[in-house]
Design a protein around this motif. Structure first.
Motif, PDB file in Angstrom:
ATOM      1  N   UNK A  60       1.913   2.327  -7.026  1.00  0.00           N
ATOM      2  CA  UNK A  60       2.378   3.154  -6.227  1.00  0.00           C
ATOM      3  C   UNK A  60       1.420   3.313  -4.985  1.00  0.00           C
ATOM      4  N   UNK A  61       0.871   2.201  -4.393  1.00  0.00           N
ATOM      5  CA  UNK A  61       0.097   2.150  -3.157  1.00  0.00           C
ATOM      6  C   UNK A  61       1.095   2.292  -2.065  1.00  0.00           C
ATOM      7  N   UNK A  62       0.795   1.737  -0.689  1.00  0.00           N
ATOM      8  CA  UNK A  62       1.920   1.645   0.424  1.00  0.00           C
ATOM      9  C   UNK A  62       3.194   1.039   0.185  1.00  0.00           C
ATOM     10  N   UNK A  63       3.012  -0.181  -0.585  1.00  0.00           N
ATOM     11  CA  UNK A  63       4.299  -0.909  -0.666  1.00  0.00           C
ATOM     12  C   UNK A  63       5.028  -0.357  -1.532  1.00  0.00           C
ATOM     13  N   UNK A  64       4.646   0.355  -2.724  1.00  0.00           N
ATOM     14  CA  UNK A  64       5.317   1.067  -3.714  1.00  0.00           C
ATOM     15  C   UNK A  64       6.002   2.365  -3.226  1.00  0.00           C
ATOM     16  N   UNK A  65       5.305   3.271  -2.290  1.00  0.00           N
ATOM     17  CA  UNK A  65       5.728   4.247  -1.762  1.00  0.00           C
ATOM     18  C   UNK A  65       6.762   4.173  -0.831  1.00  0.00           C
ATOM     19  N   UNK A  66       6.735   3.142   0.047  1.00  0.00           N
ATOM     20  CA  UNK A  66       7.923   2.771   0.939  1.00  0.00           C
ATOM     21  C   UNK A  66       8.908   2.082   0.121  1.00  0.00           C
ATOM     22  N   UNK A  67       8.859   1.355  -0.750  1.00  0.00           N
ATOM     23  CA  UNK A  67       9.952   0.760  -1.615  1.00  0.00           C
ATOM     24  C   UNK A  67      10.702   2.309  -2.418  1.00  0.00           C
ATOM     25  N   UNK A  68       9.896   3.002  -2.884  1.00  0.00           N
ATOM     26  CA  UNK A  68      10.592   4.169  -3.659  1.00  0.00           C
ATOM     27  C   UNK A  68      11.210   5.102  -2.470  1.00  0.00           C
ATOM     28  N   UNK A  69      10.743   5.256  -1.287  1.00  0.00           N
ATOM     29  CA  UNK A  69      11.502   6.101  -0.251  1.00  0.00           C
ATOM     30  C   UNK A  69      12.918   5.446  -0.105  1.00  0.00           C
ATOM     31  N   UNK A  70      12.968   3.929   0.230  1.00  0.00           N
ATOM     32  CA  UNK A  70      14.050   3.385   0.190  1.00  0.00           C
ATOM     33  C   UNK A  70      15.134   3.466  -0.774  1.00  0.00           C
TER      34      UNK A  70
END
Length: 515
Positions: A60-70
């Protein structure tokens, strides 16, 4: 007639080569950048066209948060699995992130200096309609992307003319501020059908109906083991690269025939690494307006100030660099970074000595030295964060065989490069953009070639980062090269970069030059 042909031939050849050059540039532009893919971000499917089931984002860091939003635009449900328990509390989403009571134990550079290319601001605006509003609430500045860069004391070229005198905007924010802001935007209640599970992913399982796919993610929580149904699994676990372990346990990465297809490698062979032996220390000061307004040499007022000064290094002459910027919460960061030099300043006085000892072609500006003296007024607020970056690695998933069709990975879980180029977060953005590009064809299930296409697309756009960073790192004798290579690799690129003097900032300015 012959004379006529001889007179026309050079012009015809020039015209042909010009057309060929433009065609090649367009091909590389589309293949190696995400610029043209940004417009498709943030366009949600209708409810009846969303992919049935849950996309599980592991990390749930930056990469995970962006992927979740997509994934929110394409899947019925999204689950974000995060290992650190405090990230499920209000402290992880607060607007005044500089007052956060907890630290990210799994992010070594949580308090360190960060810089972000201008391109990422365009991504923010597409994914988050309230981005500017939330930035203002969190004291995050959105300013023209002039990073005030110099190399060995000589100012870098800034492409004002290409943009009619007004540069594209960029965000100037610390790692704490950015991650907290993104978490609030994704998990703060503006989006339905997304939830966070606190726990550690310990494995995945093959689908019983189609062994080419994964169908479950197993999570260890404080209450015990939890099994999540998944129609897509994304590894955003960062340097831990948990996906490699999960796939091995399920027997993926091995060809069914027993022989690897041409150009394909085993999972043990896809990971390559070298050691740049980079160290950096960051000093953080709380600078109230009455002190900040004394700073000389700024290109704007203190209220709008962001990047203050950067002096990068030249291989063979100096192995140290310095950075200075203002971020949210009236915090000024001083950062010292070096190849092969762990003894870096931890106090303001040590930073002054460090600055004066740098080998440069032109002297450090007098106004910057004055800023360091002004910081004496607030040196009692100083906090130091030391970080070492010893291993750069690249998991070349595009060279693996027999991967799950619905498994992807992005960010540091795939590639870690020297942070001096500001490309760490950019790789996370590229992963999210590639994911959106492949999902936007409106299919209602994950096709069997999805993983393969994703990793090939992502590799096309991130391998140039790896090659450029590696070539630069190999200019320093303290770097330990990849197996089978020597430090002479990439010497031609380093030589041509000195003619250009733009190489060291390619990670920041490349997006500007291609938009």
């Amino acid at each position: 007639m012959r004379l006529l042909w001889l007179s026309v031939a050079p012009f015809a050849l020039y015209y042909f080569l010009s057309l060929l050059g433009r065609a090649l540039r367009r091909h590389l532009f589309l293949k190696q950048t995400c610029v043209k893919d940004i417009d498709a971000l943030g366009l949600p499917r209708t409810a009846q066209h969303k992919i049935r089931g849950t996309a599980v984002i592991c990390g749930g860091s930056i990469s995970g948060l962006l992927a979740a939003r997509v994934c929110l635009d394409h899947f019925e449900d999204v689950v974000l699995v995060e290992a650190e328990s405090w990230l499920g509390r209000d402290d992880a989403q607060r607007r005044d992130a500089w007052n956060q009571e907890h630290n990210r134990s799994r992010v070594m550079q949580y308090h360190s200096f960060h810089a972000y290319p201008a391109l990422v601001y365009q991504v923010y605006r597409k994914l988050f309609p309230f981005f500017d509003e939330e930035c203002k609430a969190s004291d995050v500045r959105i300013n023209p992307a002039d990073f005030r860069l110099s190399t060995y004391g000589e100012w870098q070229y800034v492409p004002y003319e290409e943009y009619g005198g007004a540069l594209p905007s960029s965000t100037f924010v610390g790692r704490i501020g950015l991650e907290t802001l993104l978490r609030r935007l994704v998990l703060g209640g503006r989006h339905e059908h997304v939830r966070q599970v606190i726990g550690t992913v310990i494995g995945v399982s093959r689908s019983g109906s189609d062994k080419r796919y994964l169908d479950k993610v197993i999570v260890r929580t404080e209450e015990g083991s939890l099994t999540l149904d998944a129609v897509m699994v994304m590894d955003c676990t960062g340097p831990a690269s948990g996906g490699m372990k999960w796939l091995r346990r399920e027997g993926f990465g091995v060809p069914e025939s027993g022989e690897y297809p041409r150009g394909k490698l085993s999972l043990e062979e896809v990971n390559v690494k070298y050691n740049p032996n980079v160290y950096y220390s960051t000093l953080r000061f709380h600078v109230p307006p009455e002190v900040g307004k004394k700073f000389p040499g700024l290109t704007t007022s203190w209220d709008r100030c962001s990047s203050i000064y950067v002096c990068l290094t030249e291989a063979g002459v100096e192995s140290r660099a310095l950075y200075c910027q203002r971020i949210e919460g009236d915090i000024v960061q001083l950062c010292a970074g070096a190849w092969g030099c762990p003894d870096l300043p931890q106090t303001l006085d040590e930073f002054k000595e460090y600055t004066n000892s740098l080998v440069v072609r032109k002297p450090i500006p007098e106004w910057f030295l004055q800023i360091l003296d002004i910081l004496d007024e607030v040196k009692d607020t100083a906090e130091c964060s030391k970080t070492q970056f010893l291993t750069a690695n690249h998991i070349r998933y595009e060279k693996a065989t027999n991967l799950p069709a619905n498994f992807v990975a992005a960010g540091d879980s795939v590639m870690r490069v020297n942070p001096v180029f500001g490309q760490g977060c950019m790789k996370a953005f590229i992963g999210a953009i590639c994911l959106n590009t492949l999902l936007q064809n409106n299919v209602q299930s994950i096709p069997s070639n999805f993983s393969e296409r994703f990793f090939e697309m992502q590799a096309d756009k991130t391998i140039p980062f790896w090659d450029a960073a590696k070539a630069f790192d190999y200019g320093y004798s303290t770097t330990v090269p990849m197996a089978g290579e020597t430090l002479s690799s990439g010497s031609l690129g380093r030589w041509t970069s000195k003619l250009d003097q733009q190489y060291s900032t390619a990670g920041i300015y490349l997006p500007l030059q291609l938009t």
